[in-house]
Design a protein around this motif. Sequence first.
Motif, mmCIF file in Angstrom:
data_model
loop_
_atom_site.group_PDB
_atom_site.id
_atom_site.type_symbol
_atom_site.label_atom_id
_atom_site.label_comp_id
_atom_site.label_asym_id
_atom_site.label_seq_id
_atom_site.Cartn_x
_atom_site.Cartn_y
_atom_site.Cartn_z
ATOM 1 N N LEU A 11 1.144 -0.767 -0.350
ATOM 2 C CA LEU A 11 0.294 0.014 -0.269
ATOM 3 C C LEU A 11 0.657 0.894 0.097
ATOM 4 O O LEU A 11 2.175 0.958 0.356
ATOM 5 C CB LEU A 11 -1.125 0.625 1.504
ATOM 6 C CG LEU A 11 -1.629 -1.274 1.410
ATOM 7 C CD1 LEU A 11 -2.521 -1.232 2.579
ATOM 8 C CD2 LEU A 11 -2.914 -0.956 0.088
ATOM 9 N N GLU A 12 0.413 1.905 -0.553
ATOM 10 C CA GLU A 12 1.024 3.569 0.103
ATOM 11 C C GLU A 12 0.964 3.893 1.330
ATOM 12 O O GLU A 12 0.173 3.700 1.297
ATOM 13 C CB GLU A 12 0.588 4.156 -1.842
ATOM 14 C CG GLU A 12 1.016 3.782 -3.204
ATOM 15 C CD GLU A 12 0.512 5.113 -3.994
ATOM 16 O OE1 GLU A 12 0.553 6.452 -3.550
ATOM 17 O OE2 GLU A 12 -0.221 5.056 -4.785
ATOM 18 N N PHE A 13 2.282 4.634 1.115
ATOM 19 C CA PHE A 13 2.402 5.277 2.399
ATOM 20 C C PHE A 13 1.077 6.219 2.780
ATOM 21 O O PHE A 13 1.955 7.351 2.348
ATOM 22 C CB PHE A 13 4.263 5.122 3.427
ATOM 23 C CG PHE A 13 4.206 5.437 4.674
ATOM 24 C CD1 PHE A 13 3.755 4.886 5.853
ATOM 25 C CD2 PHE A 13 5.230 6.070 4.754
ATOM 26 C CE1 PHE A 13 3.916 5.219 7.385
ATOM 27 C CE2 PHE A 13 5.409 6.286 5.675
ATOM 28 C CZ PHE A 13 4.512 6.021 7.357
ATOM 29 N N PHE A 29 5.955 -2.512 7.885
ATOM 30 C CA PHE A 29 7.626 -2.658 7.005
ATOM 31 C C PHE A 29 7.523 -1.397 6.235
ATOM 32 O O PHE A 29 6.791 -1.739 5.433
ATOM 33 C CB PHE A 29 7.595 -4.349 6.033
ATOM 34 C CG PHE A 29 7.296 -5.271 6.737
ATOM 35 C CD1 PHE A 29 8.961 -5.785 7.452
ATOM 36 C CD2 PHE A 29 7.199 -6.000 6.954
ATOM 37 C CE1 PHE A 29 8.766 -7.213 8.144
ATOM 38 C CE2 PHE A 29 6.056 -6.927 7.849
ATOM 39 C CZ PHE A 29 7.813 -7.407 8.077
ATOM 40 N N ILE A 30 7.789 -1.255 5.904
ATOM 41 C CA ILE A 30 7.966 0.319 5.162
ATOM 42 C C ILE A 30 9.320 0.503 3.783
ATOM 43 O O ILE A 30 10.333 0.241 4.558
ATOM 44 C CB ILE A 30 8.374 1.456 6.039
ATOM 45 C CG1 ILE A 30 7.230 1.778 7.313
ATOM 46 C CG2 ILE A 30 8.137 3.171 5.160
ATOM 47 C CD1 ILE A 30 7.014 2.697 7.706
ATOM 48 N N PHE A 31 8.946 0.705 3.044
ATOM 49 C CA PHE A 31 10.080 0.660 1.905
ATOM 50 C C PHE A 31 9.627 1.559 0.831
ATOM 51 O O PHE A 31 8.500 2.008 0.610
ATOM 52 C CB PHE A 31 9.641 -0.893 1.236
ATOM 53 C CG PHE A 31 8.747 -1.441 0.710
ATOM 54 C CD1 PHE A 31 7.943 -1.888 -0.039
ATOM 55 C CD2 PHE A 31 7.901 -1.891 1.496
ATOM 56 C CE1 PHE A 31 6.930 -2.083 -1.115
ATOM 57 C CE2 PHE A 31 6.107 -2.271 1.607
ATOM 58 C CZ PHE A 31 6.333 -2.278 -0.336
ATOM 59 N N ILE A 47 13.771 -0.517 4.163
ATOM 60 C CA ILE A 47 14.004 0.462 4.485
ATOM 61 C C ILE A 47 13.865 0.699 6.144
ATOM 62 O O ILE A 47 14.377 0.959 6.869
ATOM 63 C CB ILE A 47 14.322 2.157 3.835
ATOM 64 C CG1 ILE A 47 13.071 2.643 4.366
ATOM 65 C CG2 ILE A 47 14.595 2.267 3.393
ATOM 66 C CD1 ILE A 47 12.433 4.172 3.622
ATOM 67 N N TYR A 48 12.610 -0.190 6.662
ATOM 68 C CA TYR A 48 12.500 -0.083 7.995
ATOM 69 C C TYR A 48 11.787 -1.224 8.667
ATOM 70 O O TYR A 48 10.537 -1.503 7.754
ATOM 71 C CB TYR A 48 11.502 1.480 8.265
ATOM 72 C CG TYR A 48 10.997 2.071 9.771
ATOM 73 C CD1 TYR A 48 12.600 1.512 10.738
ATOM 74 C CD2 TYR A 48 9.730 1.305 9.996
ATOM 75 C CE1 TYR A 48 12.421 1.589 12.186
ATOM 76 C CE2 TYR A 48 9.875 1.461 11.995
ATOM 77 C CZ TYR A 48 10.542 1.386 12.570
ATOM 78 O OH TYR A 48 10.561 1.540 13.707
ATOM 79 N N SER A 83 11.542 10.500 -1.900
ATOM 80 C CA SER A 83 10.975 8.962 -2.550
ATOM 81 C C SER A 83 9.762 8.708 -1.774
ATOM 82 O O SER A 83 8.957 9.331 -0.968
ATOM 83 C CB SER A 83 11.906 8.237 -1.743
ATOM 84 O OG SER A 83 11.479 7.066 -3.123
ATOM 85 N N ASP A 84 8.715 8.260 -2.940
ATOM 86 C CA ASP A 84 7.568 7.607 -2.657
ATOM 87 C C ASP A 84 7.625 6.522 -1.901
ATOM 88 O O ASP A 84 8.829 5.045 -2.025
ATOM 89 C CB ASP A 84 6.859 7.232 -3.761
ATOM 90 C CG ASP A 84 6.287 8.605 -4.809
ATOM 91 O OD1 ASP A 84 6.128 9.765 -4.225
ATOM 92 O OD2 ASP A 84 5.884 7.938 -6.440
ATOM 93 N N LEU A 85 6.799 6.281 -0.968
ATOM 94 C CA LEU A 85 6.829 5.174 0.516
ATOM 95 C C LEU A 85 5.914 4.416 -0.076
ATOM 96 O O LEU A 85 5.004 4.845 -0.062
ATOM 97 C CB LEU A 85 7.341 5.608 1.576
ATOM 98 C CG LEU A 85 8.915 6.204 2.053
ATOM 99 C CD1 LEU A 85 8.848 6.687 3.462
ATOM 100 C CD2 LEU A 85 9.747 5.479 1.200
#
Length: 149
Positions: A11-13, A29-31, A47-48, A83-85
Amino acid sequence: MTYKLNFDLPLEFKHQNYKNLGGVVGIYFIFLKEKKVTYPFRDSRLIYIGMSEKKTNSIASRLSNHFDGKSGNLGLQNYLKISDLMFTYLNFDVIKTIWKYRIEDFESYLILDFVDKFGVYPICNNKTGFPELDDGYKNIITIDWEYFN
């Protein structure tokens, strides 16, 4: 017996995508949407890895704090600027059917497995010194890290 961990669709953050996760306890999880981070063993967009250990500090609350900068994670704040996360999550109520330990141990298991496969902690995980897990934890779950490629 070993279980394989798969992830839901990314999903888009953005607030509208995590606001319905109020009261949900679990791991998130964030990427990066497109770019990859160069880690020592191989590259990844992850990344997280974070945790919500109680309903009053739900996944929605934790993601909101990261998004708004209230978490104090400068790495995430700066990645949001350039950046888009994306994010995905695991509901701990589902995971605990196969994981008999605490959620804190599950987060450590995931992070230490990432270190094993990629060579270092995810770039925005500021914590160090995650507890070493004894052999009783080994091979309970295999993680599909390719999801983040």
